[in-house]
Design an enzyme around this catalytic site. Structure first.
Site, PDB file in Angstrom:
ATOM      1  N   SER A 139       0.829  -1.201   0.000  1.00 54.11           N
ATOM      2  CA  SER A 139       0.000   0.000   0.000  1.00 54.11           C
ATOM      3  C   SER A 139       0.871   1.263   0.000  1.00 54.11           C
ATOM      4  CB  SER A 139      -0.965  -0.037   1.188  1.00 54.11           C
ATOM      5  OG  SER A 139      -2.023   0.872   1.020  1.00 54.11           O
ATOM      6  N   ASP A 165      -0.929  -4.727  -3.311  1.00 55.22           N
ATOM      7  CA  ASP A 165      -2.239  -4.077  -3.230  1.00 55.22           C
ATOM      8  C   ASP A 165      -2.117  -2.557  -3.156  1.00 55.22           C
ATOM      9  OD1 ASP A 165      -4.806  -5.217  -3.520  1.00 55.22           O
ATOM     10  OD2 ASP A 165      -5.382  -4.428  -1.570  1.00 55.22           O
ATOM     11  N   HIS A 179      -6.863  -6.956   1.881  1.00 54.23           N
ATOM     12  CA  HIS A 179      -5.876  -5.921   1.591  1.00 54.23           C
ATOM     13  C   HIS A 179      -4.483  -6.312   2.079  1.00 54.23           C
ATOM     14  CE1 HIS A 179      -4.141  -2.043   0.891  1.00 54.23           C
ATOM     15  NE2 HIS A 179      -4.063  -1.702   2.159  1.00 54.23           N
TER      16      HIS A 179
END
Length: 333
Positions: free
Chosen positions: A149, A174, A301
């Site tokens: 992320s 992700d 996630h």
């Protein structure tokens, strides 16, 4: 920072609206020794910056092997990669090494000011920490940057600016520009409505599992404790990181990420939880063979925490695929 799966989003929202403490029978067994960093890394480092120390965890690679540099996402910590590095060692026959770093305002890092969470500042911290470790341990081998992320944005920024030597690969977990931008309004609601404190570490672990923030119980036991600090009166546990305070920086973290990722001059891999997360530019880039795409539908996630064994296998194969080609002496010109 990205939740695009509608069914998961609805489930999390429903659980958050309940505002009911977990019953004792709903709490998951917790073994405190699981969150000991010494189970996953050889060294704990305090890297001086002049404004405090960046804390990192290091396992040295074997000669002629590879160092994976791991950067977690917003609200997480260096221990987020604990479950995965255990599998990485096994997959590589204890050859590879890894360096996992706590961002400022996260984990045990004490760099000031904690309110400065701009992408450039975080990238400067990252580059400084990696260079410091390289010099301290005389590491001259190849490196693969792996970021989850926000960590993916930081690794990409460092790679596209060519600020670190010997980077042979870049892996984003992700981290997709468009998906992140779309999720900001939801993330603000998520941050505001999540619990502000927990009566125990066990309760925090149970909350992460119940809301499917993390889907693997062992991973939650390893990683969640590092997200918490005791309250001033020691009556409960609160979040180490104030995610709401970072919201002014969210757009800057991800703007232009797709193009920068595609332009990075090294081997590249993007790992996402679902194909619906991909932007048009990433779909075109993947069709043109500009990077390797891997999809992990069994995870959320936190792919590296939900399926650490699968992640380790992907990273080891990526490392082998991106090693320099060494010709036999008789074929060398």
């Amino acid at each position: 920072m990205t939740f695009r799966d509608q069914s998961l989003r609805m489930l999390i929202q429903q659980n958050l609206r309940k505002k009911v403490p977990l019953k004792p029978e709903e709490k998951f067994p917790y073994e405190p020794s699981l969150c000991n960093w010494g189970n996953y890394f050889q060294e704990r480092l305090e890297i001086p910056t002049g404004n405090g120390d960046i804390v990192g965890y290091l396992t040295l690679p074997q000669p002629d092997s590879c160092l994976f540099v791991l950067q977690h996402g917003a609200g997480s910590s260096a221990m987020s990669f604990g479950p995965m590095v255990h599998e990485l060692l096994s997959e590589s026959e204890h050859k590879v090494g890894f360096l996992s770093l706590d961002l400022r305002a996260h984990g045990e890092t004490s760099v000031k000011p904690e309110k400065d969470m701009s992408l450039q500042t975080l990238t400067n911290d990252f580059v400084h920490a990696v260079q410091y470790v390289q010099n301290m341990f005389h590491l001259e081998g190849k490196m693969i940057l792996v970021g989850h992320s926000l960590g993916g944005s930081i690794c990409t920024e460092a790679a596209v600016q060519k600020r670190l030597p010997n980077v042979s690969g870049l892996v984003m977990i992700d981290a997709v520009e468009g998906t992140a931008m779309e999720s900001f309004s939801y993330m603000r609601r998520y941050v505001i409505t999540r619990p502000t404190s927990f009566s125990s570490v066990e309760e925090a672990i149970s909350w992460h599992l119940k809301t499917l923030t993390i889907r693997q119980r062992t991973s939650a036991c390893i990683t969640v404790p590092s997200l918490l600090i005791p309250s001033e009166d020691r009556s409960c546990y609160t979040w180490r990181t104030d995610l709401n305070a970072t919201s002014p920086f969210w757009s800057g973290w991800f703007t232009g990420l797709d193009d920068k990722f595609l332009k990075a001059a090294c081997g590249k891999m993007l790992i996402v939880a679902g194909a619906d997360r991909l932007d048009k530019s990433l779909i075109i880039g993947q069709m043109q063979g500009k990077y390797q795409l891997e999809i992990s539908p069994a995870s959320g996630h936190f792919v590296h925490e939900d399926v650490p064994s699968q992640m380790a296998s992907l990273l080891i194969k990526f490392w082998h695929r991106n090693q320099p080609l060494v010709l036999p002496k008789k074929l060398q010109l």
